[in-house]
Design a protein around this motif. Structure first.
Motif, PDB file in Angstrom:
ATOM      1  N   LEU A   1       0.851  -1.194   0.000  1.00 55.61           N
ATOM      2  CA  LEU A   1       0.000   0.000   0.000  1.00 55.61           C
ATOM      3  C   LEU A   1       0.881   1.236   0.000  1.00 55.61           C
ATOM      4  O   LEU A   1       1.794   1.365   0.818  1.00 55.61           O
ATOM      5  N   GLY A   2       0.620   2.123  -0.936  1.00 58.23           N
ATOM      6  CA  GLY A   2       1.253   3.445  -0.913  1.00 58.23           C
ATOM      7  C   GLY A   2       0.130   4.467  -0.876  1.00 58.23           C
ATOM      8  O   GLY A   2      -0.582   4.635  -1.848  1.00 58.23           O
TER       9      GLY A   2
ATOM     10  N   PRO B   1       4.313   8.695   1.010  1.00 64.99           N
ATOM     11  CA  PRO B   1       5.522   7.926   1.312  1.00 64.99           C
ATOM     12  C   PRO B   1       5.839   6.954   0.184  1.00 64.99           C
ATOM     13  O   PRO B   1       5.052   6.790  -0.748  1.00 64.99           O
ATOM     14  N   ILE B   2       6.970   6.296   0.297  1.00 68.33           N
ATOM     15  CA  ILE B   2       7.252   5.141  -0.545  1.00 68.33           C
ATOM     16  C   ILE B   2       6.338   4.025  -0.023  1.00 68.33           C
ATOM     17  O   ILE B   2       6.118   3.921   1.185  1.00 68.33           O
TER      18      ILE B   2
ATOM     19  N   SER C   1      -0.891  -3.047  -4.588  1.00 66.18           N
ATOM     20  CA  SER C   1      -0.408  -4.096  -5.479  1.00 66.18           C
ATOM     21  C   SER C   1      -0.107  -5.354  -4.671  1.00 66.18           C
ATOM     22  O   SER C   1      -0.269  -5.373  -3.446  1.00 66.18           O
TER      23      SER C   1
HETATM   24  P1  ADP Z   1       3.439   9.002  -9.535  1.00 66.55           P
HETATM   25  O1  ADP Z   1       2.060   8.427  -9.610  1.00 66.55           O
HETATM   26  O2  ADP Z   1       3.508  10.252  -8.720  1.00 66.55           O
HETATM   27  O3  ADP Z   1       4.124   9.067 -10.853  1.00 66.55           O
HETATM   28  P2  ADP Z   1       4.278   6.476  -8.543  1.00 66.55           P
HETATM   29  O4  ADP Z   1       3.390   5.881  -9.553  1.00 66.55           O
HETATM   30  O5  ADP Z   1       5.668   5.956  -8.440  1.00 66.55           O
HETATM   31  O6  ADP Z   1       4.352   8.027  -8.700  1.00 66.55           O
HETATM   32  O7  ADP Z   1       3.649   6.361  -7.115  1.00 66.55           O
HETATM   33  C1  ADP Z   1       2.493   6.949  -6.660  1.00 66.55           C
HETATM   34  C2  ADP Z   1       2.214   6.310  -5.326  1.00 66.55           C
HETATM   35  O8  ADP Z   1       2.044   4.938  -5.547  1.00 66.55           O
HETATM   36  C3  ADP Z   1       3.320   6.466  -4.301  1.00 66.55           C
HETATM   37  O9  ADP Z   1       2.754   6.743  -3.040  1.00 66.55           O
HETATM   38  C4  ADP Z   1       3.989   5.121  -4.326  1.00 66.55           C
HETATM   39  O10 ADP Z   1       4.550   4.797  -3.078  1.00 66.55           O
HETATM   40  C5  ADP Z   1       2.829   4.198  -4.662  1.00 66.55           C
HETATM   41  N1  ADP Z   1       3.277   2.956  -5.288  1.00 66.55           N
HETATM   42  C6  ADP Z   1       4.168   2.798  -6.283  1.00 66.55           C
HETATM   43  N2  ADP Z   1       4.329   1.477  -6.552  1.00 66.55           N
HETATM   44  C7  ADP Z   1       3.510   0.790  -5.717  1.00 66.55           C
HETATM   45  C8  ADP Z   1       3.230  -0.592  -5.483  1.00 66.55           C
HETATM   46  N3  ADP Z   1       3.813  -1.549  -6.176  1.00 66.55           N
HETATM   47  N4  ADP Z   1       2.329  -0.895  -4.526  1.00 66.55           N
HETATM   48  C9  ADP Z   1       1.724   0.068  -3.819  1.00 66.55           C
HETATM   49  N5  ADP Z   1       1.948   1.354  -3.984  1.00 66.55           N
HETATM   50  C10 ADP Z   1       2.834   1.741  -4.915  1.00 66.55           C
END
Ligand code: ADP
Ligand code: MG
Length: 728
Positions: free
Chosen positions: A211-212, A295-296, A345
């Motif tokens: 979860l992000g 967050p990450i 995911s």
């Molecule tokens: P953006 O949408 O700003 O381009 P990302 O797609 O990398 O950036 O991430 C958006 C959000 O999704 C962030 O909070 C990140 O931590 C989260 N995120 C990225 N990959 C995953 C994953 N595999 N599972 C859950 N959350 C994710």
């Protein structure tokens, strides 16, 4: 501006200038106040460390002797960091976190004292918790509940307290918190997903849900916020006219972060670093004084804890910076509200993100399997998904024509739409070698690793695929993510179990090869869940009509949305997975329904008070000034006064009209509340609050807001939108 408002604004302008200084490299600070794996490896005996890891990875029980060792190391570590107390930190069903602090300190006779903390205190505690909502569970079964350590979420020190993340359950085992069902759902999805992932890689032993979250919030000067009883008591404004300038210029969104907000963010980020919360992103949001923090992503249970924790910390750090942090979904009418996107995911212990397209046809078939099963799960449980984000405050956002609608649909982008179109054409039964080659090379094999149209294209979708994860966007900013995560992971678990069964039947009964069976089942799933896929504008009226034709639910209010929580299908789902039993489900439902009623009830009272105690007296005072003025003009000019007093006379009448409307509105509000309060049945009561009490807010507000425009600014007692939203 009234003296009260003036002094509030003055107060806010007097604050000390902000200092923006970085004191250390963040990576050095990261996790310093967390009893994490690294710290455990260093401070625990080998046996104890192995036991904790087994508990984390497989849910193995920790025996008492080992618990004593862990507690002792944890205590030494905490004392070395200056902690004096410990608490079992948990999430009761009120959306907040709860803690009861106990000192390590104990007397041992002879005038001596020591610091003590044993395995018993680590693993199990009885909080004095008679006042936490339990939906009747403990009344029926057992008078007490207990908290127990959740080793999958590491202990941390906040201030001078060692906080031990725990579950909160009744003695009879029923969950009384958010965490327990979440942990059970995560376990269910782990097992179900491992079984399916094994079709593609025999080495997979564990699947973690990730979860992000992205948290949106407003920062309002605390002196100004304190001058508004509605913000203080309900977290949102119940009245207030729109300012002449709102968000139409997008100047906040595209502007730089204001210094004072930046100082708050940096202070907050430092706290987060120490607590091991991997905050990464900060930016301005669309509405004035609105911001976002992300967050990450992390393992879902830890991410949920970190979000609960951060909401608490934001409040405290806000105090230090004279900010009131508004996490309400809709604090201001007419400007954007706040949400909490849940990026979700599944990934394996072999390091594969199951929702990320890969390099080979085989890895893409695995991706498609999890992707299509997710779509099918959402399709088959769309109403339950909707219920997981229902709350009195989120009702102001969902379906209110500006946020994701109350209709659940899934956006997947044009590239994947055409892949699914292709898969729909797969021949029933065994596939010819040519068809299989064609599929592998030209359909599955052609899925690009980077999906161009899947980043942020459709902001109106409540559930969007964004390249390598799904983003559940309709979650409320005030919500505890545990609920949507429990629902999502449960429905996926159930779906993956069904998928495995469907595939295995084709393999054993129809003598199909594994790939043929998977293609066959996926084809059926695509066809049977097509209605949930929607690429268009989710905010439009056309979608409402279309969704209705497709048989999708459109539950715009919480009482309506919550009903499915106690439907037989929901009880079957949770019981079959061991996530919750009927008692737990019904108790939770009751708590949510009651909370809805209480929130609307509080708002109704506050609105009535402000209208009668603030707005009406001010209006009458101003009207009297006007009357004096008209009388004076008459004294001086005799019959000719009417022309000179034309505006005043109109104002006097307008004010009387609005005051009369407010008066009848508030009287009606009180009467409807009285009627509603007499209703015994909790559901019917919530419906009465929703359908009879709440609609009266609009009329009362309308007339109050009109008066705000008519009355002398110097007299108006409430801090206005322009001051709340544009004081930096
Ligand atoms: P953006 O949408 O700003 O381009 P990302 O797609 O990398 O950036 O991430 C958006 C959000 O999704 C962030 O909070 C990140 O931590 C989260 N995120 C990225 N990959 C995953 C994953 N595999 N599972 C859950 N959350 C994710
Ligand atoms: Mg996003």
């Amino acid at each position: 501006m009234s003296t009260m408002r003036f002094s509030a604004v003055q107060e806010s302008l007097k604050r000390t200038p902000v200092k923006i200084t970085e004191i250390a490299r963040r990576s050095d600070l990261f996790g310093q106040n967390v009893f994490d794996q690294n710290t455990m490896r260093q401070s625990l005996t080998k046996d104890a460390f192995v036991a904790v890891m087994a508990a984390i990875d497989t849910g193995a029980k920790i025996d008492r002797g080992v618990a004593d060792q862990i507690a002792s190391s944890m205590k030494d570590w905490a004392l070395s960091k200056g902690a004096t107390h410990y608490t079992h930190w948990f999430q009761p069903l009120t959306g907040a976190t709860a803690e009861k602090h106990d000192a390590f300190f104990e007397t041992i006779g002879g005038g001596m004292a020591v610091e003590k903390f044993g395995g018993g205190q680590l693993v199990q505690q009885e909080p004095d918790a008679s006042s936490f909502p339990n939906g009747g569970i403990r009344n029926t079964f057992e008078a007490r509940g207990y908290t127990a350590w959740d080793p999958t979420s590491p202990a941390f020190i906040y201030g001078t307290t060692l906080c031990i993340p725990t579950v909160f359950v009744a003695y009879t085992g029923e969950a009384l918190d958010y965490k327990t069902p979440l942990l059970r759902a995560l376990q269910a999805v782990d097992h179900a997903a491992v079984d399916v992932a094994k079709y593609f890689d025999k080495n997979v032993k564990k699947v973690n849900a990730s979860l992000g979250w992205e948290q949106e919030y407003f920062l309002i000067d605390s002196a100004l916020a304190a001058s508004r009883p509605d913000i203080v008591l309900t977290g949102r404004t119940l009245l207030g006219h729109a300012p002449a300038k709102g968000q139409q210029l997008d100047d906040h969104y595209f502007g730089s972060i204001p210094d004072r907000a930046m100082a708050f963010m940096m202070d907050l980020e430092m706290e987060c670093m120490l607590l091991g919360i991997p905050v990464k992103t900060r930016h301005n949001e669309v509405a004035p004084n609105q911001f976002e923090l992300a967050p990450i992503y992390e393992e879902a249970n830890l991410a949920v804890d970190h979000n609960s924790l951060i909401m608490d910390i934001m409040d405290r750090v806000g105090d230090r910076h004279n900010f009131k942090v508004l996490m309400h979904e809709k604090p201001f009418a007419g400007v954007n509200g706040s949400g909490k996107h849940n990026n979700w995911s599944l990934s394996t212990d072999t390091g594969v993100n199951l929702l990320s397209p890969g390099k080979t046809p085989m890895s893409n078939l695995q991706f498609l399997t999890f992707f299509i099963n997710t779509i099918k799960a959402v399709n088959d449980n769309e109403e339950l998904v909707r219920s997981s984000i229902a709350s009195a405050s989120n009702d102001h956002r969902l379906g209110a024509n500006e946020a994701p609608p109350a209709i659940i649909s899934v956006f997947i982008g044009s590239q994947l739409t055409s892949v699914l179109e292709g898969l729909k054409e797969v021949t029933k039964g065994k596939l010819s070698p040519e068809e299989k080659t064609e599929l592998k090379l030209n359909v599955v094999g052609k899925i690009p690793e980077i999906l161009l149209d899947n980043t942020d294209r459709n902001r109106t979708s409540p559930f969007a695929f964004t390249g390598n994860k799904f983003e559940f966007r309709a979650v409320g900013s005030l919500a505890n993510c545990a609920q949507p995560m429990t629902v999502l992971n449960s429905i996926i678990a159930k779906q993956l179990i069904a998928f495995k069964a469907d595939v295995d039947v084709l393999i054993s009964k129809k003598d199909m090869k594994k790939d043929d069976a998977i293609f066959n089942v996926l084809r059926e799933y695509i066809i049977s869940s097509e209605r949930i896929l929607f690429e268009g504008n989710g905010y439009g009226d056309a979608w409402e009509a279309e969704a209705k034709k497709r048989g999708l639910s459109n539950n715009k209010t919480t009482p309506q949305a919550l009903k499915v929580q106690v439907a037989k299908s929901t009880i079957d789902l949770y019981e079959s997975l061991g996530v919750m039993n009927k008692t737990e489900i019904e108790a939770r439902h009751e708590i949510e329904v009651e909370e809805y009623t209480l929130r609307v009830q509080i708002e109704a009272r506050v609105l009535g008070d402000i209208a009668r105690n603030h707005v009406v007296p001010t209006a009458l005072k101003y009207q009297n000034t006007l009357i004096e003025n008209v009388k004076g003009l008459k004294d001086i000019y005799g019959a000719g006064f009417k022309k000179l007093a034309a505006e005043q006379l109109l104002l006097i009448e307008d004010i009387s009209g609005h005051v009369a409307a407010i008066n009848s509105g508030v009287t009606a509000l009180i009467n409807e509340r009285k009627t509603a309060n007499k209703i015994e049945d909790a559901n019917k009561k919530a419906v009465a609050y929703c359908d009879k009490v709440k609609p009266l807010f609009d009329t009362i507000r309308y007339h109050c807001d009109k008066l705000e425009l008519l009355i002398d600014d110097e007299l108006w007692p409430l801090t206005k939108y322009r001051e709340l939203l544009f004081t930096k």
